[in-house]
Design a protein around this motif. Structure first.
Motif, short mmCIF file in Angstrom:
data_model
loop_
_atom_site.label_atom_id
_atom_site.label_comp_id
_atom_site.label_asym_id
_atom_site.label_seq_id
_atom_site.Cartn_x
_atom_site.Cartn_y
_atom_site.Cartn_z
N ARG A 18 0.84 -1.21 0.00
CA ARG A 18 0.00 0.00 0.00
C ARG A 18 0.87 1.25 0.00
O ARG A 18 0.59 2.22 -0.71
CB ARG A 18 -0.94 -0.01 1.20
CG ARG A 18 -2.17 -0.88 1.03
CD ARG A 18 -3.22 -0.56 2.08
NE ARG A 18 -2.77 -0.98 3.39
CZ ARG A 18 -3.03 -2.17 3.93
NH1 ARG A 18 -3.71 -3.07 3.24
NH2 ARG A 18 -2.61 -2.46 5.14
N THR A 19 1.92 1.22 0.82
CA THR A 19 2.83 2.37 0.86
C THR A 19 3.50 2.59 -0.48
O THR A 19 3.61 3.72 -0.97
CB THR A 19 3.90 2.15 1.95
OG1 THR A 19 3.27 1.99 3.22
CG2 THR A 19 4.86 3.34 2.00
N LEU A 37 3.30 5.87 -2.83
CA LEU A 37 4.51 6.55 -3.28
C LEU A 37 4.59 6.59 -4.80
O LEU A 37 5.01 7.59 -5.39
CB LEU A 37 5.75 5.86 -2.70
CG LEU A 37 5.94 6.01 -1.18
CD1 LEU A 37 7.12 5.19 -0.71
CD2 LEU A 37 6.12 7.47 -0.79
N SER A 38 4.18 5.48 -5.44
CA SER A 38 4.19 5.44 -6.90
C SER A 38 3.21 6.46 -7.47
O SER A 38 3.51 7.15 -8.46
CB SER A 38 3.83 4.04 -7.40
OG SER A 38 4.81 3.10 -7.01
N ALA A 39 2.03 6.54 -6.85
CA ALA A 39 1.03 7.51 -7.31
C ALA A 39 1.55 8.93 -7.17
O ALA A 39 1.37 9.78 -8.05
CB ALA A 39 -0.26 7.34 -6.53
#
Length: 340
Positions: free
Chosen positions: A156-157, A161-163
């Motif tokens: 999820r993290t 972070l990718s988003a």
């Protein structure tokens, strides 16, 4: 507890073990009698924990198969041994336990538990021994669930972070890094499916003048309002990016150059026809210029040449008066007009 366990075992194990697991941990339980029947269930549901009966021939192979697949490798696999002789001090039995444990771990198991059902003489285990076995079983399951929870939180993290990394914070559009990732994929899909692909580069006309006259806060607001207007007037198959500064890129999948020119001209009109209300006192008329290019057979797989060609047409659009869209077809029309 919001978790799921898949139990793979034969009739000699399942009834007793099911009750023991229900007593030590609360979660969703699925049961299949054989490893071969477990495969489609694992692929479809991806349980948090798999408990495998070691004396089934395909158990270790199933464990290894799970761990070899990246999308399943996080599943916690417990190999359960109940078929060895009951408790005793026999040296040979000890070696068998060590060998079975080593084999399970070598095949990808995260844990190996030996839970004998009887003593060496075949008598039922004492209550205290069963209590300690249940304690061990519970602790091992909870250990697995903690590891799975940690994995999911990391995923999820990473997604967040990718988003963030692929999003422009001012306009909330995809950014240039996202374009660098998406454009090669779109080029590949276009060629695989034998479908056209076009690209638009848009630039806000006289944007420096807006900043110099009204300030950068107004300039930022113009970027946000134009981004919103573009985003809400695109087709579902179009992908909008903030390329940098006052430039935007739109990937037009399944779109030839004629259609792309029409899309570009429609967007130019949508921007120029209605002023942008910055606040109660400032309304700005803004125009955009655009360059259009369609994918060619000799374009590179990353789309670099496609992007460069569209940028060249954008420069022409600005040089020829702005508030217009220029593409290859405009060159063709000019050539035909000259010949005529």
């Amino acid at each position: 507890m919001d978790a799921s366990i898949l139990l793979v075992g034969g009739d000699d194990l399942l009834p007793t073990l099911l009750e023991r697991i229900r007593d030590v941990v609360t979660c969703t339980l699925e049961v299949v009698p054989s490893p071969s029947e477990a495969v489609p269930l694992i692929q479809a549901q991806q349980p948090d924990v798999i408990i495998l009966q070691s004396n089934q021939l395909e158990s270790l192979a199933l464990c290894r198969q799970v761990k070899e697949q990246t999308k399943l490798a996080w599943i916690y696999c417990i190999v359960l041994e109940t078929s060895l002789s009951g408790l005793s001090d026999d040296r040979r039995q000890y070696l068998l336990q060590i060998e079975a444990r080593a084999s399970a771990l070598e095949n990808g198991a995260d844990a190996y538990l030996w839970l004998p059902q009887t003593t060496a003489t075949g008598e039922p285990l004492e209550r205290e021994m069963l209590i300690q076995q249940d304690r061990l079983l519970k602790s091992q399951i909870l250990c697995g669930l903690r590891m799975v929870q940690t994995h999911r939180e990391l995923i999820r993290t990473n997604d967040i972070l990718s988003a963030i990394a692929l999003s422009d914070p001012l306009t909330e559009l995809n950014n240039r890094r996202a374009l660098d990732w998406e454009l090669p994929r779109q080029v590949q899909n276009s060629r695989m499916r034998l479908e056209p692909l076009s690209l638009l580069i848009l630039d806000i006309d006289f944007f420096k003048t807006i900043n110099d006259t009204h300030g950068h806060a107004v300039g930022d607001r113009v970027l946000q309002l134009i981004s919103s207007r573009l985003r809400h007037n695109l087709r579902f198959r179009d992908t909008l990016f903030r390329y940098g500064g006052e430039e935007f890129v739109i990937i037009l999948s399944s779109t030839d150059e004629m259609e792309a020119l029409l899309v570009g001209r429609r967007l130019c009109r949508l921007v120029s026809d209605q002023p942008f209300s910055i606040d109660d006192t400032v309304n700005l008329l803004v125009t955009i210029s655009a360059g259009v290019a369609a994918l060619r057979a000799d374009d590179d797989p990353k789309g670099t040449s496609l992007l460069r060609r569209a940028d060249q047409y954008l420069l022409r659009a600005k040089a020829e008066g702005r508030n217009r869209v220029i593409g290859f077809l405009d060159d063709c029309e000019e050539e035909l007009g000259t010949r005529g």
